[in-house]
Write a protein that holds these residues in place. Structure first.
Motif, mmCIF file in Angstrom:
data_model
loop_
_atom_site.group_PDB
_atom_site.id
_atom_site.type_symbol
_atom_site.label_atom_id
_atom_site.label_comp_id
_atom_site.label_asym_id
_atom_site.label_seq_id
_atom_site.Cartn_x
_atom_site.Cartn_y
_atom_site.Cartn_z
ATOM 1 N N UNK A 174 10.800 31.178 -6.156
ATOM 2 C CA UNK A 174 10.078 31.553 -7.366
ATOM 3 C C UNK A 174 9.002 30.516 -7.684
ATOM 4 N N UNK A 175 7.931 30.915 -8.354
ATOM 5 C CA UNK A 175 6.893 29.956 -8.749
ATOM 6 C C UNK A 175 7.437 28.954 -9.767
ATOM 7 N N UNK A 186 -7.360 27.963 -16.493
ATOM 8 C CA UNK A 186 -8.490 27.614 -17.334
ATOM 9 C C UNK A 186 -9.493 28.769 -17.286
ATOM 10 N N UNK A 187 -10.720 28.547 -17.783
ATOM 11 C CA UNK A 187 -11.684 29.644 -17.875
ATOM 12 C C UNK A 187 -12.149 30.167 -16.523
ATOM 13 N N UNK A 188 -12.032 29.370 -15.481
ATOM 14 C CA UNK A 188 -12.581 29.763 -14.177
ATOM 15 C C UNK A 188 -11.554 29.821 -13.054
ATOM 16 N N UNK A 189 -10.323 29.427 -13.331
ATOM 17 C CA UNK A 189 -9.353 29.302 -12.241
ATOM 18 C C UNK A 189 -7.938 29.571 -12.730
ATOM 19 N N UNK A 190 -7.170 30.252 -11.891
ATOM 20 C CA UNK A 190 -5.744 30.434 -12.126
ATOM 21 C C UNK A 190 -5.015 30.095 -10.828
ATOM 22 N N UNK A 191 -3.956 29.278 -10.938
ATOM 23 C CA UNK A 191 -3.190 28.879 -9.765
ATOM 24 C C UNK A 191 -1.693 29.003 -10.046
ATOM 25 N N UNK A 192 -0.960 29.426 -9.031
ATOM 26 C CA UNK A 192 0.496 29.463 -9.076
ATOM 27 C C UNK A 192 1.013 28.541 -7.980
ATOM 28 N N UNK A 193 1.914 27.637 -8.343
ATOM 29 C CA UNK A 193 2.457 26.657 -7.397
ATOM 30 C C UNK A 193 3.926 26.985 -7.137
ATOM 31 N N UNK A 194 4.255 27.131 -5.847
ATOM 32 C CA UNK A 194 5.610 27.514 -5.440
ATOM 33 C C UNK A 194 6.175 26.437 -4.515
ATOM 34 N N UNK A 195 7.370 25.921 -4.805
ATOM 35 C CA UNK A 195 7.995 24.959 -3.885
ATOM 36 C C UNK A 195 8.264 25.615 -2.536
ATOM 37 N N UNK A 196 8.059 24.876 -1.474
ATOM 38 C CA UNK A 196 8.259 25.416 -0.133
ATOM 39 C C UNK A 196 9.738 25.317 0.249
ATOM 40 N N UNK A 197 10.533 26.207 -0.315
ATOM 41 C CA UNK A 197 11.964 26.222 -0.017
ATOM 42 C C UNK A 197 12.281 27.082 1.198
ATOM 43 N N UNK A 198 11.327 27.877 1.612
ATOM 44 C CA UNK A 198 11.558 28.755 2.760
ATOM 45 C C UNK A 198 11.105 28.153 4.071
ATOM 46 N N UNK A 199 10.656 26.873 4.019
ATOM 47 C CA UNK A 199 10.216 26.159 5.220
ATOM 48 C C UNK A 199 9.138 26.949 5.972
ATOM 49 N N UNK A 239 4.981 20.503 1.074
ATOM 50 C CA UNK A 239 5.957 20.619 -0.008
ATOM 51 C C UNK A 239 5.710 21.828 -0.899
ATOM 52 N N UNK A 240 4.433 22.219 -1.032
ATOM 53 C CA UNK A 240 4.099 23.274 -1.978
ATOM 54 C C UNK A 240 3.229 24.347 -1.314
ATOM 55 N N UNK A 241 3.315 25.551 -1.866
ATOM 56 C CA UNK A 241 2.447 26.657 -1.470
ATOM 57 C C UNK A 241 1.673 27.076 -2.716
ATOM 58 N N UNK A 242 0.352 27.008 -2.639
ATOM 59 C CA UNK A 242 -0.487 27.225 -3.821
ATOM 60 C C UNK A 242 -1.304 28.501 -3.651
ATOM 61 N N UNK A 243 -1.170 29.402 -4.625
ATOM 62 C CA UNK A 243 -1.972 30.626 -4.668
ATOM 63 C C UNK A 243 -3.066 30.435 -5.714
ATOM 64 N N UNK A 244 -4.273 30.899 -5.394
ATOM 65 C CA UNK A 244 -5.428 30.604 -6.240
ATOM 66 C C UNK A 244 -6.255 31.869 -6.505
ATOM 67 N N UNK A 245 -6.672 32.017 -7.760
ATOM 68 C CA UNK A 245 -7.596 33.082 -8.162
ATOM 69 C C UNK A 245 -8.793 32.423 -8.839
ATOM 70 N N UNK A 246 -10.004 32.648 -8.296
ATOM 71 C CA UNK A 246 -11.226 32.108 -8.867
ATOM 72 C C UNK A 246 -11.929 33.228 -9.644
ATOM 73 N N UNK A 247 -12.168 33.006 -10.905
ATOM 74 C CA UNK A 247 -12.786 34.031 -11.754
ATOM 75 C C UNK A 247 -14.162 34.415 -11.205
ATOM 76 N N UNK A 248 -14.403 35.714 -11.120
ATOM 77 C CA UNK A 248 -15.658 36.223 -10.604
ATOM 78 C C UNK A 248 -15.671 36.384 -9.092
ATOM 79 N N UNK A 249 -14.708 35.797 -8.400
ATOM 80 C CA UNK A 249 -14.645 35.887 -6.943
ATOM 81 C C UNK A 249 -13.369 36.560 -6.457
ATOM 82 N N UNK A 250 -12.263 36.332 -7.148
ATOM 83 C CA UNK A 250 -11.014 36.954 -6.748
ATOM 84 C C UNK A 250 -10.055 35.970 -6.105
#
Length: 208
Positions: free
Chosen positions: A145-146, A152-165, A170-181
């Motif tokens: 789970x995340x 913030x106004x231009x970026x959204x990120x979800x950080x997930x611990x790398x428990x599935x190896x 250590x981490x898996x980061x998903x990123x959404x950039x506003x206006x780009x996707x």
């Protein structure tokens, strides 16, 4: 006589081919209509049950609702501004059903995850951009789970611990950039993408 028979055979073959092509064309139209027609609920369809409803930046709400498909098999939907759609618009041709293992409101964002075949989880963080008020969806799919959300106004990120190896990081980061996707894949990292004080911790479900 032979020429007339041959000509008639060609005409019959042409007509048969036309009929077959028309049947295929009509089948494609029906299939497209099924895929693009929004689901119907209430008196004419299955009943929706609210799981979580979160306030958005413009004062509206994003609501996670489910339709029961049997024992531990719920199909998730999201309603925003009166419009109900399947939860995972990144895979519109797939119908996901499973057990909702996370559903929370975090900093004006609805975030939830569905376990649809242990140990795999699929989820999404949904918000309205604080500046543009555009609806933004950040999808993720991992074995854990995340843990943190950055927004913030231009970026959204979800950080997930790398428990599935999945990687050596250590981490898996998903990123959404506003206006780009959203970027196509997660980014493996050994350090957090932002200082810890800027990250919002996502409450862990009691049974996880």
């Amino acid at each position: 006589m032979r020429r007339k028979i041959e000509r008639r055979s060609r005409i019959d073959a042409t007509i048969a081919g036309y009929v077959q092509m028309r049947s295929v064309f009509m089948a494609l139209i029906v299939a497209l209509a099924v895929l693009t027609t929004p689901p119907v609920f209430g008196e004419q369809g299955p009943e929706l049950h609210i799981v979580q409803s979160c306030p958005l930046a413009d004062g509206g709400r994003a609501t996670l609702e489910i339709v029961s498909r049997g024992y531990k098999a719920d199909e998730p939907f999201v309603t925003i501004d009166g419009k109900t759609e399947r939860a995972f618009l990144d895979m519109p041709d797939d119908e996901f059903a499973g057990h909702v293992v996370l559903a929370d409101c975090v900093h004006g964002t609805l975030i939830f995850a569905l376990e649809y075949g242990s140990p795999y989880l699929k989820g999404v963080a949904i918000r309205k951009n604080p500046k543009t008020l555009a609806i933004e969806r950040l999808y993720f799919s991992e074995k854990a789970l995340p843990r943190w959300l950055y927004s913030d106004d231009s970026l959204m990120q979800v950080v997930i611990p790398n428990l599935g190896f999945e990687t050596s990081k250590k981490y898996l980061v998903y990123k959404y950039i506003s206006g780009k996707g959203q970027s196509n894949e997660s980014t493996p990292m050994d350090i957090l993408p932002e200082p810890r004080r800027k990250l919002i911790e996502i409450p862990r479900p009691r049974n996880r």
